[in-house]
Design an enzyme around this catalytic site. Sequence first.
Site, PDB file in Angstrom:
ATOM      1  N   TYR A 109      26.863  42.764  48.849  1.00 31.71           N
ATOM      2  CA  TYR A 109      27.822  41.728  48.469  1.00 31.71           C
ATOM      3  C   TYR A 109      28.400  41.977  47.081  1.00 31.71           C
ATOM      4  O   TYR A 109      27.693  42.433  46.189  1.00 31.71           O
ATOM      5  CB  TYR A 109      27.135  40.352  48.486  1.00 31.71           C
ATOM      6  CG  TYR A 109      28.092  39.259  48.114  1.00 31.71           C
ATOM      7  CD1 TYR A 109      29.002  38.798  49.053  1.00 31.71           C
ATOM      8  CD2 TYR A 109      28.135  38.749  46.829  1.00 31.71           C
ATOM      9  CE1 TYR A 109      29.928  37.826  48.716  1.00 31.71           C
ATOM     10  CE2 TYR A 109      29.056  37.771  46.481  1.00 31.71           C
ATOM     11  CZ  TYR A 109      29.949  37.315  47.425  1.00 31.71           C
ATOM     12  OH  TYR A 109      30.866  36.363  47.082  1.00 31.71           O
ATOM     13  N   TRP A 111      32.300  41.639  44.414  1.00 32.41           N
ATOM     14  CA  TRP A 111      33.754  41.604  44.292  1.00 32.41           C
ATOM     15  C   TRP A 111      34.385  42.961  43.988  1.00 32.41           C
ATOM     16  O   TRP A 111      35.585  43.115  44.136  1.00 32.41           O
ATOM     17  CB  TRP A 111      34.130  40.613  43.197  1.00 32.41           C
ATOM     18  CG  TRP A 111      34.411  39.260  43.753  1.00 32.41           C
ATOM     19  CD1 TRP A 111      33.528  38.447  44.399  1.00 32.41           C
ATOM     20  CD2 TRP A 111      35.663  38.574  43.715  1.00 32.41           C
ATOM     21  NE1 TRP A 111      34.164  37.284  44.753  1.00 32.41           N
ATOM     22  CE2 TRP A 111      35.457  37.329  44.351  1.00 32.41           C
ATOM     23  CE3 TRP A 111      36.918  38.877  43.201  1.00 32.41           C
ATOM     24  CZ2 TRP A 111      36.493  36.388  44.481  1.00 32.41           C
ATOM     25  CZ3 TRP A 111      37.930  37.942  43.331  1.00 32.41           C
ATOM     26  CH2 TRP A 111      37.718  36.719  43.976  1.00 32.41           C
TER      27      TRP A 111
HETATM   28  N1  MGD Z   1      37.865  32.905  35.074  1.00 29.04           N
HETATM   29  C1  MGD Z   1      37.209  33.039  36.241  1.00 29.04           C
HETATM   30  N2  MGD Z   1      37.710  32.459  37.361  1.00 29.04           N
HETATM   31  C2  MGD Z   1      37.047  32.564  38.530  1.00 29.04           C
HETATM   32  C3  MGD Z   1      35.847  33.332  38.644  1.00 29.04           C
HETATM   33  C4  MGD Z   1      35.339  33.922  37.449  1.00 29.04           C
HETATM   34  O1  MGD Z   1      34.271  34.584  37.458  1.00 29.04           O
HETATM   35  N3  MGD Z   1      36.047  33.762  36.281  1.00 29.04           N
HETATM   36  N4  MGD Z   1      35.214  33.468  39.859  1.00 29.04           N
HETATM   37  C5  MGD Z   1      35.994  33.204  41.068  1.00 29.04           C
HETATM   38  C6  MGD Z   1      35.146  32.989  42.239  1.00 29.04           C
HETATM   39  S1  MGD Z   1      34.413  34.335  42.972  1.00 29.04           S
HETATM   40  C7  MGD Z   1      34.962  31.782  42.817  1.00 29.04           C
HETATM   41  S2  MGD Z   1      34.046  31.623  44.254  1.00 29.04           S
HETATM   42  C8  MGD Z   1      35.568  30.566  42.250  1.00 29.04           C
HETATM   43  C9  MGD Z   1      34.557  29.431  42.184  1.00 29.04           C
HETATM   44  O2  MGD Z   1      35.190  28.212  42.007  1.00 29.04           O
HETATM   45  P1  MGD Z   1      34.310  26.935  41.683  1.00 29.04           P
HETATM   46  O3  MGD Z   1      33.026  27.029  42.386  1.00 29.04           O
HETATM   47  O4  MGD Z   1      35.128  25.720  41.944  1.00 29.04           O
HETATM   48  O5  MGD Z   1      34.112  27.155  40.101  1.00 29.04           O
HETATM   49  P2  MGD Z   1      33.089  26.608  39.001  1.00 29.04           P
HETATM   50  O6  MGD Z   1      33.684  27.014  37.703  1.00 29.04           O
HETATM   51  O7  MGD Z   1      31.718  27.061  39.288  1.00 29.04           O
HETATM   52  O8  MGD Z   1      33.138  25.041  39.168  1.00 29.04           O
HETATM   53  C10 MGD Z   1      34.313  24.283  38.927  1.00 29.04           C
HETATM   54  C11 MGD Z   1      33.961  23.045  38.170  1.00 29.04           C
HETATM   55  O9  MGD Z   1      33.188  22.148  38.979  1.00 29.04           O
HETATM   56  C12 MGD Z   1      32.510  21.262  38.092  1.00 29.04           C
HETATM   57  N5  MGD Z   1      31.270  20.795  38.689  1.00 29.04           N
HETATM   58  C13 MGD Z   1      30.096  21.451  38.768  1.00 29.04           C
HETATM   59  N6  MGD Z   1      29.184  20.667  39.383  1.00 29.04           N
HETATM   60  C14 MGD Z   1      29.785  19.509  39.699  1.00 29.04           C
HETATM   61  C15 MGD Z   1      29.364  18.317  40.349  1.00 29.04           C
HETATM   62  O10 MGD Z   1      28.227  18.153  40.792  1.00 29.04           O
HETATM   63  N7  MGD Z   1      30.291  17.345  40.505  1.00 29.04           N
HETATM   64  C16 MGD Z   1      31.551  17.467  40.053  1.00 29.04           C
HETATM   65  N8  MGD Z   1      32.391  16.474  40.280  1.00 29.04           N
HETATM   66  N9  MGD Z   1      31.978  18.574  39.424  1.00 29.04           N
HETATM   67  C17 MGD Z   1      31.107  19.585  39.256  1.00 29.04           C
HETATM   68  C18 MGD Z   1      32.190  22.065  36.851  1.00 29.04           C
HETATM   69  O11 MGD Z   1      32.450  21.310  35.700  1.00 29.04           O
HETATM   70  C19 MGD Z   1      33.029  23.302  37.001  1.00 29.04           C
HETATM   71  O12 MGD Z   1      33.762  23.662  35.839  1.00 29.04           O
HETATM   72  O13 MGD Z   1      36.057  30.809  40.936  1.00 29.04           O
HETATM   73  C20 MGD Z   1      36.892  31.978  40.888  1.00 29.04           C
HETATM   74  N10 MGD Z   1      37.578  31.980  39.619  1.00 29.04           N
HETATM   75  N1  MGD Z   2      24.203  30.556  39.000  1.00 27.18           N
HETATM   76  C1  MGD Z   2      25.312  30.927  39.643  1.00 27.18           C
HETATM   77  N2  MGD Z   2      25.365  32.133  40.239  1.00 27.18           N
HETATM   78  C2  MGD Z   2      26.492  32.512  40.884  1.00 27.18           C
HETATM   79  C3  MGD Z   2      27.614  31.662  40.949  1.00 27.18           C
HETATM   80  C4  MGD Z   2      27.533  30.393  40.328  1.00 27.18           C
HETATM   81  O1  MGD Z   2      28.480  29.577  40.364  1.00 27.18           O
HETATM   82  N3  MGD Z   2      26.375  30.071  39.666  1.00 27.18           N
HETATM   83  N4  MGD Z   2      28.746  32.087  41.606  1.00 27.18           N
HETATM   84  C5  MGD Z   2      28.552  33.033  42.692  1.00 27.18           C
HETATM   85  C6  MGD Z   2      29.815  33.587  43.193  1.00 27.18           C
HETATM   86  S1  MGD Z   2      30.973  32.432  43.717  1.00 27.18           S
HETATM   87  C7  MGD Z   2      30.063  34.913  43.321  1.00 27.18           C
HETATM   88  S2  MGD Z   2      31.471  35.422  44.146  1.00 27.18           S
HETATM   89  C8  MGD Z   2      29.115  35.919  42.830  1.00 27.18           C
HETATM   90  C9  MGD Z   2      29.805  37.144  42.206  1.00 27.18           C
HETATM   91  O2  MGD Z   2      28.913  38.203  42.123  1.00 27.18           O
HETATM   92  P1  MGD Z   2      29.408  39.738  42.159  1.00 27.18           P
HETATM   93  O3  MGD Z   2      30.677  39.852  42.935  1.00 27.18           O
HETATM   94  O4  MGD Z   2      28.263  40.573  42.586  1.00 27.18           O
HETATM   95  O5  MGD Z   2      29.730  39.972  40.610  1.00 27.18           O
HETATM   96  P2  MGD Z   2      30.655  41.073  39.897  1.00 27.18           P
HETATM   97  O6  MGD Z   2      30.248  41.054  38.468  1.00 27.18           O
HETATM   98  O7  MGD Z   2      32.078  40.823  40.211  1.00 27.18           O
HETATM   99  O8  MGD Z   2      30.159  42.422  40.545  1.00 27.18           O
HETATM  100  C10 MGD Z   2      31.021  43.425  40.999  1.00 27.18           C
HETATM  101  C11 MGD Z   2      30.501  44.770  40.526  1.00 27.18           C
HETATM  102  O9  MGD Z   2      31.290  45.801  41.144  1.00 27.18           O
HETATM  103  C12 MGD Z   2      31.497  46.832  40.187  1.00 27.18           C
HETATM  104  N5  MGD Z   2      32.685  47.633  40.591  1.00 27.18           N
HETATM  105  C13 MGD Z   2      33.985  47.469  40.224  1.00 27.18           C
HETATM  106  N6  MGD Z   2      34.756  48.398  40.841  1.00 27.18           N
HETATM  107  C14 MGD Z   2      33.940  49.164  41.587  1.00 27.18           C
HETATM  108  C15 MGD Z   2      34.146  50.290  42.445  1.00 27.18           C
HETATM  109  O10 MGD Z   2      35.251  50.760  42.666  1.00 27.18           O
HETATM  110  N7  MGD Z   2      33.052  50.823  43.055  1.00 27.18           N
HETATM  111  C16 MGD Z   2      31.801  50.332  42.855  1.00 27.18           C
HETATM  112  N8  MGD Z   2      30.800  50.929  43.498  1.00 27.18           N
HETATM  113  N9  MGD Z   2      31.577  49.268  42.054  1.00 27.18           N
HETATM  114  C17 MGD Z   2      32.629  48.689  41.444  1.00 27.18           C
HETATM  115  C18 MGD Z   2      31.666  46.089  38.877  1.00 27.18           C
HETATM  116  O11 MGD Z   2      31.419  46.968  37.782  1.00 27.18           O
HETATM  117  C19 MGD Z   2      30.633  44.960  39.029  1.00 27.18           C
HETATM  118  O12 MGD Z   2      29.396  45.300  38.460  1.00 27.18           O
HETATM  119  O13 MGD Z   2      28.223  35.318  41.883  1.00 27.18           O
HETATM  120  C20 MGD Z   2      27.566  34.163  42.401  1.00 27.18           C
HETATM  121  N10 MGD Z   2      26.513  33.740  41.492  1.00 27.18           N
HETATM  122 MO    MO Z   3      32.861  33.632  44.432  1.00 26.47          MO
END
Ligand code: MGD
Ligand code: MGD
Ligand code: MO
Length: 761
Positions: A109, A111
């Site tokens: 898994y 990104w």
């Molecule tokens: N800059 C940036 N943007 C991203 C990402 C990133 O790594 N960096 N990751 C991307 C990815 S993979 C995903 S899946 C999305 C995730 O998108 P989300 O899961 O929606 O993102 P979060 O920032 O975890 O949460 C959004 C807000 O929900 C609020 N929140 C948390 N818990 C609760 C609760 O119990 N109740 C209420 N009402 N609010 C709550 C928090 O204040 C938080 O800032 O974001 C994407 N966008």
């Molecule tokens: N506590 C907590 N944990 C969370 C979350 C949260 O809200 N709270 N959010 C969750 C969510 S929504 C998500 S999506 C996950 C994200 O978790 P990940 O998607 O596993 O996080 P990334 O740091 O984006 O990891 C991608 C990796 O791919 C590598 N990469 C980039 N390009 C290439 C390439 O061309 N080849 C290879 N082999 N590698 C490459 C990057 O260097 C990086 O280390 O985290 C989850 N974890």
């Molecule tokens: Mo995500």
Amino acid sequence: MPRPASLTHWGAFTADVRDGDLASVSPAEGDADPSPLLGNLPGSIRHRSRITGPAVRRGWLEHGPGPTDVRGADEFVAVSWDELTELLADELSRVVDAHGNEAIYGGSYGWASAGRFHHAQSQVHRFLKMLGGYTFSRHSYSLGATGVIMPRVVGTHDDLFKRSTDWNVIAAHTDLMVCFGGVAMKNTAINHGGTTAHPARDALRRLRERGGRIVSFSPLRDDVDGDCEWLAPVPGTDVAIMLALAYVLATESLVDRAFLDRYCTGYDRFERYVLGLDDGVPKSPEWVEPICGLPADQLTELARRMASSRTLVTVSWSLQRVRHGEQAPWMGLTLAAMLGQIGFPGGGFGHGYGSMNEPGLPPLRCRLPALPQGLNPVRSFIPVAAVSDMLLHPGEPFDFNGLRLTYPDIRLVYWAGGNPFHHHQDIPRLRRALGRPDTIVVHEPYWTAMAKHADIVVPSTTAYEREDFSGSRNDPMFVAMPALTEPYADARDDYATFSALAHRLGFGEQFTEGRTARQWLAHLYEKWSAELDFDVPTFEEFWSTGSLRLPTEDGLSLLGDFRADPVANRLGTPSGRIEIFSADIDGFGYDDCAGHPRWYEPQEWLGGARAADHPLHLVANQPSSRLHGQLDGGATSQASKVQGREPIRIHPEAADRRGIVDGDVVRVFNDRGACLAGAVLDDRLRPDVVQLPTGAWYDPADAADVDAMCVHGNPNVLTADVGTSSLAQGCTGAHVLVEIEKFTGTLPPVRAHEPPVILHR
Ligand SMILES: Nc1nc2c(c(=O)[nH]1)N[C@H]1C(S)=C(S)[C@@H](COP(=O)(O)OP(=O)(O)OC[C@H]3O[C@@H](n4cnc5c(=O)[nH]c(N)nc54)[C@H](O)[C@@H]3O)O[C@H]1N2
Ligand SMILES: Nc1nc2c(c(=O)[nH]1)N[C@H]1C(S)=C(S)[C@@H](COP(=O)(O)OP(=O)(O)OC[C@H]3O[C@@H](n4cnc5c(=O)[nH]c(N)nc54)[C@H](O)[C@@H]3O)O[C@H]1N2
Ligand SMILES: [Mo]
């Protein structure tokens, strides 16, 4: 659009390339609201954390494959590409022969980077399928609960985002946007595959100019940028709040019965629960007041406003990344159904506005070119966030989505394009789990903690050292990604690595089809363009122009087709309608996910017994300074750090009580683990809430100790490794209870971005 240099998940850019690196980067023209994350790119290609060549863990090289507790603490030995290919091919063959393909976990898994051909997951999955298959993972950390519950109750989960109500429709029609989890602009930077414009901020500005109002339920004030009505309930109580709003609608005859009769099933069952007819507990505003901490009157008044306005109920994805995460999106949909505005312009339901630059953006009228994937002959799988459970409990049964499954016995873990030390919960437990397999293989451009825990480390190029193209389903621009520089040091793209392995294993022709990467791009493009019902330039023309605008379907309202004709456009649920009561889910008999939405007390919340020792609720949300753990060493990410540690936001009252001042290093801890973080005092959050985003690279004070404190600020040393429920078993990392104290010891250095010891023979 003038030629962009390349594309990332957070925007297109132009670049000044010097000495094999990005010297400076500017947003591509046409992006109304470029992401600050572009600032992480300069210097990233030659960063000191790059993996310079193939490496094998010393203990693995000397003693062979097998379980061990030294992963993450051992030295590495530099090997040649030929040696690496030989060792890896032999090990794959050994595992397949001795244990079968099921013993390979290729969930992998993550990104990775933008680019449709060199997409690491597509490459690794295609390779492992041709090898004879692998145990795979289902769903995502993003949408673990939604991905299972929503297909059952509304017939889809993808369409909720990809065919959601258009931002322009919201700006023009919505009067009241009631947002559970806010509409965080920081998150709208991102869309997987790439994005070239960021319309959310401007859409909200237009909504407000028209007199539209935003109500934000969130522990953080800045989950909405600018004017809004901010309500900060106890985190994790949103479902109870929505039930109370439903109670007001039901008892004040504000429910749209005609809508429920025609488009939904099971409302009556649900209403009995809301009214408390069977359990004697009416889910009234008075009932929820002590649970959520918001005044009953305020909720009653809001419910009435919702019934008399064009109202959009939105639920952020974070709300389903907690225990019982299935309930919030299901309940949000139910509340919107009671209001009867689903399918109307600007009304109804939305899931993920402010979570991704995807909801609200018009979908393409065509699919995009993609690498053909083939079929996996192995049927064994896990829900993605069960990785530690699987490694620690081979042969044991578990529940998932109505099935009773068994964890396979994994001998080899294969990762390309993701970082479990970023995404998985309870890192001490993860480290124990990673001690179990015989062999761990990681392809990475950087020495992440996952690479440091591997036995076989395969250096990958970044997206800027190879040729590719990319785009996403909700962005009109399809963008060429020429190589901006030579591959760094001895790095290779993942396709080249898998091609060499496939040749060595006897299926090279099948894997490569005789094509170079560039020939694949031309081939995929030509195959794609031949199937379109409109004309596009030739591949050569596209490549020299650098981008291509594709037609989009503008002005959608979520489920608008269903509303117009619920018979012709019946939903993919058993009833063809929205299932407020699901007989299938009810039939599973789970005690943690019943047949209709309901309130379950969370595990990690301020209202429970755990809060006595852990009185602060930590929101572990997405970082505003980077994408996950990617480019943590970059300028934007580094500028956010405090004494080199990830910033934790603390309310001044909570800080004061603990003798903490702005800029202090604090120790954040609970009964699972501890980390250091840098205090940032801020009154824009609830006094009993702290916020520490994900993504600081895991950095144990002592690499040999799986329980060691992380000195850098990775919140996943604290989070619980439990599934959302027996239904979806999704990730629950968003919330965790903690305590905080000022750190008074000698400050350990941050070594997260330093490579491990590498021996050269
Ligand atoms: N800059 C940036 N943007 C991203 C990402 C990133 O790594 N960096 N990751 C991307 C990815 S993979 C995903 S899946 C999305 C995730 O998108 P989300 O899961 O929606 O993102 P979060 O920032 O975890 O949460 C959004 C807000 O929900 C609020 N929140 C948390 N818990 C609760 C609760 O119990 N109740 C209420 N009402 N609010 C709550 C928090 O204040 C938080 O800032 O974001 C994407 N966008
Ligand atoms: N506590 C907590 N944990 C969370 C979350 C949260 O809200 N709270 N959010 C969750 C969510 S929504 C998500 S999506 C996950 C994200 O978790 P990940 O998607 O596993 O996080 P990334 O740091 O984006 O990891 C991608 C990796 O791919 C590598 N990469 C980039 N390009 C290439 C390439 O061309 N080849 C290879 N082999 N590698 C490459 C990057 O260097 C990086 O280390 O985290 C989850 N974890
Ligand atoms: Mo995500």
